[in-house]
Design a protein around this motif. Structure first.
Motif, mmCIF file in Angstrom:
data_model
loop_
_atom_site.group_PDB
_atom_site.id
_atom_site.type_symbol
_atom_site.label_atom_id
_atom_site.label_comp_id
_atom_site.label_asym_id
_atom_site.label_seq_id
_atom_site.Cartn_x
_atom_site.Cartn_y
_atom_site.Cartn_z
ATOM 1 N N LYS A 113 0.727 -0.904 -0.416
ATOM 2 C CA LYS A 113 -0.167 0.700 0.101
ATOM 3 C C LYS A 113 0.999 1.380 0.060
ATOM 4 O O LYS A 113 1.857 1.192 1.318
ATOM 5 N N ASP A 114 0.993 1.897 -1.092
ATOM 6 C CA ASP A 114 1.636 3.381 -1.126
ATOM 7 C C ASP A 114 0.663 4.218 -0.490
ATOM 8 O O ASP A 114 -0.150 4.267 -0.242
ATOM 9 N N LEU A 115 0.959 5.586 -0.003
ATOM 10 C CA LEU A 115 0.398 6.979 0.594
ATOM 11 C C LEU A 115 -0.721 6.891 -0.032
ATOM 12 O O LEU A 115 -1.481 7.222 0.175
ATOM 13 N N LEU A 116 -0.679 7.168 -1.263
ATOM 14 C CA LEU A 116 -1.954 7.557 -2.599
ATOM 15 C C LEU A 116 -3.291 6.454 -1.932
ATOM 16 O O LEU A 116 -4.148 6.428 -1.529
ATOM 17 N N THR A 117 -2.899 5.125 -2.004
ATOM 18 C CA THR A 117 -3.583 4.265 -1.955
ATOM 19 C C THR A 117 -4.833 4.191 0.211
ATOM 20 O O THR A 117 -5.765 4.190 0.715
ATOM 21 N N GLN A 118 -3.341 4.456 0.540
ATOM 22 C CA GLN A 118 -3.428 4.991 2.335
ATOM 23 C C GLN A 118 -4.513 6.323 2.854
ATOM 24 O O GLN A 118 -5.752 6.188 3.005
ATOM 25 N N PHE A 119 -4.332 7.005 1.506
ATOM 26 C CA PHE A 119 -5.624 8.761 1.287
ATOM 27 C C PHE A 119 -6.539 7.487 1.246
ATOM 28 O O PHE A 119 -7.593 8.012 1.427
ATOM 29 N N LYS A 120 -6.422 6.965 0.072
ATOM 30 C CA LYS A 120 -7.936 6.219 -0.314
ATOM 31 C C LYS A 120 -8.909 5.757 0.597
ATOM 32 O O LYS A 120 -9.849 5.476 0.300
ATOM 33 N N PRO A 146 -10.764 3.739 12.877
ATOM 34 C CA PRO A 146 -10.529 1.788 12.433
ATOM 35 C C PRO A 146 -8.915 1.877 12.707
ATOM 36 O O PRO A 146 -8.110 3.881 12.386
ATOM 37 N N GLU A 147 -8.220 1.052 13.590
ATOM 38 C CA GLU A 147 -7.042 0.912 13.713
ATOM 39 C C GLU A 147 -5.940 1.443 12.741
ATOM 40 O O GLU A 147 -5.176 1.875 12.220
ATOM 41 N N GLU A 148 -6.470 0.512 11.602
ATOM 42 C CA GLU A 148 -5.297 0.528 10.138
ATOM 43 C C GLU A 148 -4.766 1.727 9.490
ATOM 44 O O GLU A 148 -3.805 1.486 9.465
ATOM 45 N N ALA A 149 -6.007 3.026 9.747
ATOM 46 C CA ALA A 149 -5.792 4.087 9.519
ATOM 47 C C ALA A 149 -6.197 5.065 10.317
ATOM 48 O O ALA A 149 -6.851 6.303 9.520
ATOM 49 N N ARG A 150 -6.049 4.989 11.716
ATOM 50 C CA ARG A 150 -6.118 5.764 12.662
ATOM 51 C C ARG A 150 -4.835 7.344 12.567
ATOM 52 O O ARG A 150 -6.239 8.724 12.545
#
Length: 462
Positions: free
Chosen positions: A230-237, A381-385
């Motif tokens: 997961k890159d940063l853009l995917t993380q933002f999405k 959610p913990e994964e994207a807190r």
């Protein structure tokens, strides 16, 4: 100093002391020794981090003015800080979920220390770099540490309710007691020792360095989503999708932005509100009084959070309404009391009324912080807190930049009225959040009950 200030300060101090000393076992949450050790370690780090932040606050504008910069240039520096927090801070803060919250906390210390070092230069460009670094550090301060705490708390298997103990103590100490001590210590360095306006920044760097050493030696690493694909853009999405698909998260973000936007606007407005005719007011003493009021709020919050009822979603509606009424006072007094035509002198009668209202607002701020932390721990959610928490700060930073840019374009009563409306809207959204959460909770209970019934009827097919 006028006796009025001492009466307000002494009254607040007596109430805070009474609340803390009168706590019974019902007002306390029984915890384990392992949790207490974990909590105390976090509180030490958090207090050191906040000391580094509070030491700088009262002297930033003053330092820039001693370097010969005017109001417009100083305003641009402040806008750069909030803009940096919105742009670069969102990216750096979001990396905490992937690269690790401990690393992000250490990055905060290094970034803020570098920002302190830039204060030694009178060069505008160097100071601008310092503001950019400070903006990045601010985003990390309000996301990485809380994210690390929640994840580590859950990883160690502590009870969920115990989080509220850490939250309320952190605000009581870091945003209350430490702020007061930092203000007095900064005043001692600058005035008593005559070390100049840069001295508090050097002291802040020392506290940050000590805190970084404690983090490096005692904290373990934790992540939101450590997967490599997961890159940063995917993380933002994914974070944006979580906000858009879950009404509770979206409401929480809106509530936080409305309250904090009003809070930061208040920071800019309280001085001219209390001295519209250049009255002589003790800024440092009033700041300490505000922090004492914040301690009162966090003490009240600790009692509320120790009980299962009322729920945080319920009592926060009342807190937002009270804070809305408190910031409406300058508007009301401007209509009811004729402005004084004499310049200078001591604080006016409307100023006294407003000061009491502002202390009430600061008490609401003290309740807000541990309460919003509690709700964030429940709904984000913990994964994207860290990513989501930094997303919440984007509208906040846009709002503050707009206020700073147009601070002279609107009358003060309009600005306070706008903040009051925002806080009232926050109370409406808080009620909506409570209703949505109750529906979700009841559906989850029905689903669990149905699953248990199915397991009893067919134990071989759970």
């Amino acid at each position: 100093m006028e006796i009025f200030y001492w009466v307000v300060f002494g009254g607040l101090a007596a109430i805070v002391a009474g609340l803390e000393l009168s706590k019974s076992n019902k007002d306390r949450i029984n915890t384990s020794s392992a949790f207490n050790s974990f909590k105390n370690n976090y509180l030490l780090v958090y207090s050191l981090m906040m000391a580094g932040d509070w030491l700088q606050g009262p002297y930033v504008y003053y330092l820039y003015s001693t370097y010969g910069f005017g109001k417009g240039e100083i305003g641009q520096l402040f806008i750069a800080g909030f803009g940096s927090s919105m742009l670069f801070g969102t990216i750096v803060g979001s990396l905490a979920d992937k690269q690790g919250r401990k690393r992000a906390s250490i990055t905060y210390c290094i970034t803020y220390i570098l920002s302190c070092i830039t204060k030694h230069s009178p060069q505008y460009r160097v100071l601008m770099v310092g503001r950019v670094l400070g903006g990045i550090a601010t985003s990390l301060l309000f996301s990485a540490f809380e994210s690390w705490l929640v994840a580590e708390h859950n990883k160690r298997g502590f009870e969920q309710q115990w989080l509220s103990v850490t939250f309320s103590k952190a605000i009581f100490l870091g945003n209350g007691l430490v702020a007061i001590i930092a203000g007095l210590f900064g005043n001692y360095l600058v005035d008593s020792l005559a070390l100049g306006p840069v001295a508090p920044f050097d002291a802040a760097a020392c506290f940050l360095a000590i805190g970084m050493a404690v983090i490096m030696s005692t904290w373990s690493e934790n992540y939101g989503d450590p997967s490599e694909n997961k890159d940063l853009l995917t993380q933002f999405k994914n974070a944006a999708s979580a906000i858009a698909s879950d009404e509770k998260i979206a409401l929480l973000g809106a509530i936080q932005s409305l309250f904090e936007g009003s809070m930061y606007t208040f920071v800019f407005l309280w001085t001219p509100a209390l001295s519209p005719n250049e009255e002589d007011i003790p800024h440092g003493f009033i700041f300490a009084t505000f922090m004492l009021a914040s301690m009162l709020g966090s003490s009240i919050a600790s009692r509320l959070l120790a009980h299962s009822s009322p729920k945080v979603e319920s009592y926060m509606q009342i807190v937002f309404v009270i804070s809305s009424a408190a910031l409406m006072l300058p508007v009301v007094t401007s209509f009811l009391v004729a402005p004084a035509g004499v310049k200078g002198g001591s604080i006016s009668f409307p100023g006294c009324i407003q000061l009491i209202g502002f202390c009430t607002f600061e008490a609401c701020v003290g309740i807000f912080w541990p309460s919003i932390m509690k709700m964030r721990s429940q709904y984000i959610p913990e994964e994207a807190r860290s990513t989501i928490m930094n997303f919440f700060r984007i509208p906040l930073n846009i709002f503050v930049c707009l206020v700073l840019y147009n601070v002279d374009a609107f009358p003060m009563t309009v600005m306070f009225g706008m903040c009051s409306v925002f806080l009232f809207v926050a109370s409406i959204l808080q009620r909506r959040l409570m209703n949505v959460a109750e529906v979700h909770r009841s559906r989850s209970q029905e689903w669990s009950a149905a699953k248990e019934m199915t397991s009893e009827v067919d134990p071989l097919n759970p």
